[in-house]
Scaffold this active site. Structure first.
Site, PDB file in Angstrom:
ATOM      1  CE  LYS A   1      -2.048  -0.841   3.858  1.00  0.00           C
ATOM      2  NZ  LYS A   1      -1.347  -2.059   4.213  1.00  0.00           N
TER       3      LYS A   1
ATOM      4  NE  ARG B   1      -4.019   1.341  11.118  1.00  0.00           N
ATOM      5  CZ  ARG B   1      -3.066   0.542  10.693  1.00  0.00           C
ATOM      6  NH1 ARG B   1      -3.233  -0.756  10.698  1.00  0.00           N
ATOM      7  NH2 ARG B   1      -1.940   1.039  10.242  1.00  0.00           N
TER       8      ARG B   1
ATOM      9  NE  ARG C   1       7.478  -4.587   6.134  1.00  0.00           N
ATOM     10  CZ  ARG C   1       6.242  -4.138   5.988  1.00  0.00           C
ATOM     11  NH1 ARG C   1       5.911  -3.435   4.923  1.00  0.00           N
ATOM     12  NH2 ARG C   1       5.322  -4.376   6.887  1.00  0.00           N
TER      13      ARG C   1
ATOM     14  NE  ARG D   1       9.695  -4.633  13.029  1.00  0.00           N
ATOM     15  CZ  ARG D   1       8.458  -4.192  12.855  1.00  0.00           C
ATOM     16  NH1 ARG D   1       8.163  -3.464  11.802  1.00  0.00           N
ATOM     17  NH2 ARG D   1       7.522  -4.483  13.728  1.00  0.00           N
TER      18      ARG D   1
ATOM     19  NE  ARG E   1       2.324  -6.979  11.960  1.00  0.00           N
ATOM     20  CZ  ARG E   1       3.300  -6.667  11.123  1.00  0.00           C
ATOM     21  NH1 ARG E   1       4.454  -7.315  11.151  1.00  0.00           N
ATOM     22  NH2 ARG E   1       3.146  -5.707  10.240  1.00  0.00           N
TER      23      ARG E   1
END
Length: 184
Positions: free
Chosen positions: A13, A87, A126, A132, A143
């Site tokens: 996005k 959201r 990613r 991370r 998620r």
């Protein structure tokens, strides 16, 4: 012109919204980017939201909507792409009311669709690139589940209003962008 970009984490996005904003002379509004900037600048809002964000909690709707209102009211003509907002259906309804007062209805809500396994692979890559360690496969899948649970009502909301369009988010950046332009 007002566009809403919907899609799961990892769908692309942000990349696509930035490109479309540039091509159509729209302002890309990302509440996450705005909040992080306020925190970095140490503004009053930044001081309010920093502890909330540090805990990993969601910033309350009234603060998010105040930010959106401020951004829109600064524009001589409302021309925006919302990336990652709204959201929830409650946020969508509040945004509709705000846009109505500004005489700027939503043109389209674009849902960028990517299969779950592709999203998992993208998010894990990613996470690895960004170092991370908290984004393991279990966390990524959770998620995505949470996103699906919270977003389906929003997809239904925009579909019922006749503004929802869909685009396949798998392929090169250019291929996906062409599909988005066709859908819009």
């Amino acid at each position: 012109m007002v566009l809403i970009f919907l899609g799961p984490p990892g769908a692309g996005k942000g990349t696509q919204a930035a490109r479309l904003a540039q091509d159509l002379n729209l302002k890309k509004i990302s509440t996450g980017d705005i909040l992080r900037a306020h925190v970095a600048q140490g503004t009053e809002l930044g001081r309010k939201v920093k502890p909330i964000m540090d805990r990993g909690d969601l910033v309350p709707d009234e603060l998010i909507l105040a930010i959106i209102k401020e951004e829109l009211e600064q524009m001589p003509e409302v021309r925006a792409i919302f990336d990652g907002f709204p959201r929830t259906t409650a946020q969508a309804e509040a945004l509709d009311r705000l846009l109505e007062t500004l005489g700027a209805p939503i043109h389209k809500a674009l849902l960028l669709e990517v299969p779950t396994e592709e999203l998992v692979a993208r998010l894990l890559k990613r996470a690895e690139l960004e170092g991370r360690s908290d984004d393991n496969e279990e966390t990524v899948r959770r998620r995505l589940e949470v996103y699906a649970e919270k977003t389906q009502p929003l997809v239904d909301y925009y579909a019922a209003r006749g503004v929802l369009v869909r685009a396949n988010g798998v392929g090169t950046v250019d291929e996906v962008y062409r599909r988005i332009r066709e859908a819009l």
